[in-house]
Design a protein around this motif. Structure first.
Motif, PDB file in Angstrom:
ATOM      1  N   ASN A   1       0.848  -1.135  -0.150  1.00  0.00           N
ATOM      2  CA  ASN A   1       0.011   0.209   0.092  1.00  0.00           C
ATOM      3  C   ASN A   1       0.943   1.300  -0.036  1.00  0.00           C
ATOM      4  O   ASN A   1       0.548   2.116  -0.676  1.00  0.00           O
ATOM      5  CB  ASN A   1      -0.762   0.017   1.169  1.00  0.00           C
ATOM      6  CG  ASN A   1      -2.199  -0.707   1.107  1.00  0.00           C
ATOM      7  OD1 ASN A   1      -2.553  -1.455  -0.036  1.00  0.00           O
ATOM      8  ND2 ASN A   1      -2.919  -0.848   2.060  1.00  0.00           N
TER       9      ASN A   1
ATOM     10  N   LYS B   1       1.695   1.620  -3.514  1.00  0.00           N
ATOM     11  CA  LYS B   1       0.820   2.015  -4.225  1.00  0.00           C
ATOM     12  C   LYS B   1       0.454   3.485  -4.070  1.00  0.00           C
ATOM     13  O   LYS B   1       0.145   4.408  -4.925  1.00  0.00           O
ATOM     14  CB  LYS B   1      -0.464   1.009  -3.833  1.00  0.00           C
ATOM     15  CG  LYS B   1      -0.796  -0.222  -4.826  1.00  0.00           C
ATOM     16  CD  LYS B   1      -1.979  -0.511  -4.598  1.00  0.00           C
ATOM     17  CE  LYS B   1      -2.041  -1.730  -3.808  1.00  0.00           C
ATOM     18  NZ  LYS B   1      -3.557  -2.165  -3.302  1.00  0.00           N
ATOM     19  N   TYR B   2       0.380   3.882  -2.782  1.00  0.00           N
ATOM     20  CA  TYR B   2      -0.074   5.271  -2.588  1.00  0.00           C
ATOM     21  C   TYR B   2       1.195   6.233  -2.345  1.00  0.00           C
ATOM     22  O   TYR B   2       0.847   7.255  -1.628  1.00  0.00           O
ATOM     23  CB  TYR B   2      -1.149   5.150  -1.439  1.00  0.00           C
ATOM     24  CG  TYR B   2      -2.257   4.358  -1.896  1.00  0.00           C
ATOM     25  CD1 TYR B   2      -3.253   4.604  -2.700  1.00  0.00           C
ATOM     26  CD2 TYR B   2      -2.444   3.043  -1.042  1.00  0.00           C
ATOM     27  CE1 TYR B   2      -4.140   3.385  -3.115  1.00  0.00           C
ATOM     28  CE2 TYR B   2      -3.409   2.053  -1.356  1.00  0.00           C
ATOM     29  CZ  TYR B   2      -4.349   2.138  -2.386  1.00  0.00           C
ATOM     30  OH  TYR B   2      -5.209   1.679  -3.002  1.00  0.00           O
TER      31      TYR B   2
ATOM     32  N   ASP C   1       4.642   6.265   5.040  1.00  0.00           N
ATOM     33  CA  ASP C   1       5.063   6.828   3.660  1.00  0.00           C
ATOM     34  C   ASP C   1       4.819   8.319   3.592  1.00  0.00           C
ATOM     35  O   ASP C   1       4.281   8.892   4.584  1.00  0.00           O
ATOM     36  CB  ASP C   1       4.435   6.050   2.627  1.00  0.00           C
ATOM     37  CG  ASP C   1       2.919   6.310   2.654  1.00  0.00           C
ATOM     38  OD1 ASP C   1       2.517   7.289   2.567  1.00  0.00           O
ATOM     39  OD2 ASP C   1       2.108   5.507   3.077  1.00  0.00           O
TER      40      ASP C   1
ATOM     41  N   ILE D   1      -4.499  10.169   3.159  1.00  0.00           N
ATOM     42  CA  ILE D   1      -5.978   9.857   3.189  1.00  0.00           C
ATOM     43  C   ILE D   1      -6.823  11.119   3.737  1.00  0.00           C
ATOM     44  O   ILE D   1      -6.316  11.666   4.726  1.00  0.00           O
ATOM     45  CB  ILE D   1      -6.144   8.800   3.961  1.00  0.00           C
ATOM     46  CG1 ILE D   1      -5.155   7.533   3.598  1.00  0.00           C
ATOM     47  CG2 ILE D   1      -7.455   8.280   4.039  1.00  0.00           C
ATOM     48  CD1 ILE D   1      -5.160   6.220   4.349  1.00  0.00           C
TER      49      ILE D   1
ATOM     50  N   ARG E   1     -12.479   0.976  -1.414  1.00  0.00           N
ATOM     51  CA  ARG E   1     -11.367   1.713  -1.970  1.00  0.00           C
ATOM     52  C   ARG E   1     -11.786   3.248  -2.213  1.00  0.00           C
ATOM     53  O   ARG E   1     -12.850   3.542  -2.591  1.00  0.00           O
ATOM     54  CB  ARG E   1     -11.363   1.209  -3.298  1.00  0.00           C
ATOM     55  CG  ARG E   1     -10.315   0.091  -3.359  1.00  0.00           C
ATOM     56  CD  ARG E   1     -10.167  -0.735  -4.590  1.00  0.00           C
ATOM     57  NE  ARG E   1     -11.682  -1.155  -4.986  1.00  0.00           N
ATOM     58  CZ  ARG E   1     -11.929  -1.502  -6.235  1.00  0.00           C
ATOM     59  NH1 ARG E   1     -10.940  -1.691  -7.189  1.00  0.00           N
ATOM     60  NH2 ARG E   1     -13.106  -1.872  -6.503  1.00  0.00           N
ATOM     61  N   ALA E   2     -10.762   4.205  -1.749  1.00  0.00           N
ATOM     62  CA  ALA E   2     -10.966   5.357  -2.095  1.00  0.00           C
ATOM     63  C   ALA E   2     -11.005   5.529  -3.578  1.00  0.00           C
ATOM     64  O   ALA E   2     -10.476   4.788  -4.063  1.00  0.00           O
ATOM     65  CB  ALA E   2      -9.904   6.293  -1.288  1.00  0.00           C
TER      66      ALA E   2
ATOM     67  N   ARG F   1      -7.900   8.945  -7.869  1.00  0.00           N
ATOM     68  CA  ARG F   1      -6.965   9.419  -7.055  1.00  0.00           C
ATOM     69  C   ARG F   1      -5.707   8.899  -6.901  1.00  0.00           C
ATOM     70  O   ARG F   1      -4.677   9.618  -6.925  1.00  0.00           O
ATOM     71  CB  ARG F   1      -7.760   9.431  -5.570  1.00  0.00           C
ATOM     72  CG  ARG F   1      -7.122  10.182  -4.493  1.00  0.00           C
ATOM     73  CD  ARG F   1      -7.897  10.033  -3.257  1.00  0.00           C
ATOM     74  NE  ARG F   1      -7.780   8.756  -2.723  1.00  0.00           N
ATOM     75  CZ  ARG F   1      -6.816   8.689  -1.525  1.00  0.00           C
ATOM     76  NH1 ARG F   1      -6.397   9.572  -1.059  1.00  0.00           N
ATOM     77  NH2 ARG F   1      -6.693   7.447  -1.089  1.00  0.00           N
TER      78      ARG F   1
ATOM     79  N   GLY G   1      -6.516  -2.124  -6.641  1.00  0.00           N
ATOM     80  CA  GLY G   1      -6.528  -2.890  -5.723  1.00  0.00           C
ATOM     81  C   GLY G   1      -8.042  -3.333  -5.471  1.00  0.00           C
ATOM     82  O   GLY G   1      -8.951  -2.789  -6.046  1.00  0.00           O
ATOM     83  N   PHE G   2      -8.379  -4.224  -4.733  1.00  0.00           N
ATOM     84  CA  PHE G   2      -9.589  -4.854  -4.422  1.00  0.00           C
ATOM     85  C   PHE G   2     -10.346  -4.185  -3.162  1.00  0.00           C
ATOM     86  O   PHE G   2     -11.345  -4.418  -2.730  1.00  0.00           O
ATOM     87  CB  PHE G   2      -9.436  -6.443  -4.397  1.00  0.00           C
ATOM     88  CG  PHE G   2      -9.123  -7.103  -5.549  1.00  0.00           C
ATOM     89  CD1 PHE G   2      -9.677  -6.604  -6.916  1.00  0.00           C
ATOM     90  CD2 PHE G   2      -7.822  -7.728  -5.313  1.00  0.00           C
ATOM     91  CE1 PHE G   2      -9.154  -7.479  -7.731  1.00  0.00           C
ATOM     92  CE2 PHE G   2      -7.269  -8.288  -6.279  1.00  0.00           C
ATOM     93  CZ  PHE G   2      -7.815  -8.059  -7.765  1.00  0.00           C
ATOM     94  N   GLY G   3      -9.452  -3.405  -2.267  1.00  0.00           N
ATOM     95  CA  GLY G   3     -10.009  -2.889  -1.199  1.00  0.00           C
ATOM     96  C   GLY G   3     -10.116  -4.119  -0.035  1.00  0.00           C
ATOM     97  O   GLY G   3     -10.847  -3.872   0.952  1.00  0.00           O
TER      98      GLY G   3
ATOM     99  N   LEU H   1      -6.415  -3.952   3.668  1.00  0.00           N
ATOM    100  CA  LEU H   1      -6.605  -3.388   4.962  1.00  0.00           C
ATOM    101  C   LEU H   1      -7.261  -3.976   5.857  1.00  0.00           C
ATOM    102  O   LEU H   1      -7.232  -4.270   7.042  1.00  0.00           O
ATOM    103  CB  LEU H   1      -6.868  -2.083   5.089  1.00  0.00           C
ATOM    104  CG  LEU H   1      -5.651  -0.943   4.695  1.00  0.00           C
ATOM    105  CD1 LEU H   1      -6.219   0.401   4.769  1.00  0.00           C
ATOM    106  CD2 LEU H   1      -4.360  -1.228   5.449  1.00  0.00           C
TER     107      LEU H   1
END
Ligand code: ADP
Length: 531
Positions: free
Chosen positions: A436, A439-440, A464, A469, A483-484, A488, A493-495, A498
């Protein structure tokens, strides 16, 4: 066995209890009442005889009963007997006249025919003498003798002398002489001047041990049955009253138990309606009172609330999962149609196959993620929990992890931190947080992984400097399939990452925390409490 309702049980128990209490208190009261009443009767009898004793005297040598003497009063008969127990006067029932069994100062019981009586005898000694003696002639004008129960107190008197008359000492001598009592056997209790019909006299009073007069007996008699009858009447009445009490008690018990049971029945009915019906959002009415039954209803409502939430989340999960799988399946179907259409050449088919392959990879990843989270949630996986070195595990994962986007990975890992854990689950948890963060994360950004003991807790942090968020969505990111806005982040991802992290942390007794600021980055912390 026949089912006995709670209501019937309470009614029977309360009725039995009240009946027993009534019976015991009634019997006790009757026994005590009889005793008190008979004691009272005896007391009343003896006082009547004692007060009559004051009203009897020898006046000028003749036995007389004064006006206040009563032969019959308020159920008490009195009679006078001679010293040798011969009946002199009185108003006794004929059957009781016999002069037997005299006992001074005690209450005796006697049965006569069907009746029973109390008797009280008193021996009257005429030990108190009173004389009036003319001061001039020395003649006795009046004399009497009666009973005195008091201890004699010798009187102090003056010796008065009358010219042509007698002195006080002489008057005493005349009185004692007349009574025939030696002076050393008498205690003078009064010797004074008094008047009688215009003349003056000495009044001499003395008490002697051996009276010259014969004693008499006073016998008082009263019916013992009088009190017993009153109580028998009460007992007879109670034969009718007690069953009425029991009926009232039973009715009261029934009403009380019915109202208590009604509330429980309402709860049962509501619970049945909710559990058999499809609407889990319904709740039991807890009413206004805050008693144990309301508490029970609230507990049920709490249970329904959790069931409802859990069913809702299951429904959402299934629908989200189907939705996620449908998109790649649609693409696969379209690619297959494209490849199989008339006129498709080898190149088209190759293109279609590559796309199908990509979608299959995506589906595999999704199915794997779904399996991982369901197993973790349902606990069906064979987990292997043991005391293991989390420091080494974290280090190994970080070393093997190669971040994209030119991101650098820094570590700050305290040595020798051990944990009771499943290493496979823990590895996936750390990998999810790391992936994550990439990814973000920002191009050429950084990831900082730290593992430290803080205030008696073990804290694993993955930080990070990525996109961060929004505050409003922070609580939602732990939900499955949340998933946000993907635009954005551009992530695919699939959400589920987390949700898996949270579930795994829970299985290890850990809490999850996130602090984040949009545009600045995020920090995910897993806090393990030390046992
Ligand atoms: P996925 O990453 O597959 O979308 P996750 O459950 O891992 O699903 O994450 C849920 C959401 O939380 C993501 O869609 C993302 O918006 C947000 N998120 C997770 N990790 C980070 C992070 N390090 N930085 C910013 N946002 C994050």
């Amino acid at each position: 066995m026949k089912k006995i309702s709670f209501k019937a049980k309470i009614t029977v128990w309360i009725t039995l209890l009240i009946t027993a209490v009534c019976a015991v208190s009634f019997t006790g009261l009757m026994l005590m009442g009889r005793r008190v009443a008979s004691d009272n009767t005896k007391q009343f009898l003896s006082s009547a005889v004692i007060s009559n004793a004051d009203e009897i005297e020898f006046k000028n040598g003749i036995l007389e009963a004064e006006d206040d003497f009563s032969f019959y009063n308020d159920g008490i008969y009195t009679a006078i007997y001679s010293e040798s127990f011969d009946y002199i006067n009185g108003e006794l029932p004929v059957s009781l006249i016999d002069g037997t069994g005299f006992e001074n100062g005690t209450v005796q019981s006697r049965e006569k025919g069907e009746n029973s009586y109390y008797m009280y005898d008193m021996r009257i000694d005429f030990n108190r003498m009173e004389y009036e003696i003319d001061v001039f002639s020395g003649q006795i004008t009046e004399y009497e003798a009666n009973h005195s129960a008091d201890r004699p107190t010798p009187a102090e008197y003056k010796n008065l002398e009358f010219e042509n008359g007698i002195s006080t000492a002489k008057a005493i001598e005349i009185a004692l002489d007349h009574a025939g009592v030696p002076s050393d056997e008498a205690t003078i209790t009064a010797a004074e001047l008094t008047g009688y019909t215009g003349r003056q006299a000495f009044r001499v009073e003395f008490i002697c041990e051996n009276s010259p007069y014969d004693s008499v007996w006073l016998r008082g008699i009263t019916e013992a049955e009088a009190t017993a009858d009153a109580f028998d009447a009460i007992t007879n009445t109670s034969v009718y009253v007690l069953p009425v009490f029991v009926i009232i008690a039973a009715a009261g018990a029934y009403i009380i138990s019915r109202s208590a049971v009604k509330k429980i029945k309402d709860i049962t009915l509501s619970a049945q309606n909710i559990s058999t019906g499809s609407d889990l959002s319904k709740r039991i009415d807890t009413g206004k009172s805050r008693d144990e039954i309301a508490e029970l209803a609230e507990t049920f409502n709490g249970m329904f609330e959790r069931l409802h939430t859990s069913f809702e989340s299951e429904k959402r999960f299934t629908s989200d999962a189907s939705h996620e799988l449908r998109t790649p399946l649609t693409v696969i179907k379209a690619e297959c149609d494209y490849a199989l259409r008339n006129g498709a050449d080898t190149e088209d088919m190759r293109e279609a196959l590559e796309s199908v392959n990509g979608q299959a990879d995506k589906m595999t990843a999704l199915v794997n993620a779904l399996l991982a989270i369901t197993r973790a949630e349902q606990g069906t996986d064979k987990f292997h929990f043991e005391q293991a070195d989390l420091s080494i595990l974290t280090k190994e994962i970080c070393t093997a992890f190669s971040p994209e986007k030119g991101i650098t990975l820094e570590t700050d890992i305290q040595e020798n931190i051990t944990l009771y854990m499943d290493s496979t689950l823990m590895s996936r948890l750390i990998e999810n947080l790391l992936s994550n963060a990439v990814k973000y994360g920002k191009e050429n950004g950084y990831i900082k992984v730290s593992l430290r003991e803080e205030k008696g807790k073990t804290v694993l942090s993955v930080k990070d400097n990525g996109i961060g968020i929004e505050k409003e969505i922070l609580p939602k990111i732990w939900e499955r399939f949340y998933r946000a806005d993907s635009a954005r982040s551009g992530s695919e991802g699939f959400g589920l990452g987390l949700a898996f992290v949270k579930r795994t942390a829970l299985m290890h007794g850990a809490e999850t925390e996130v602090t984040s600021a949009p545009g600045e980055g995020s920090e995910f912390r897993i806090i393990f409490s030390k046992n």
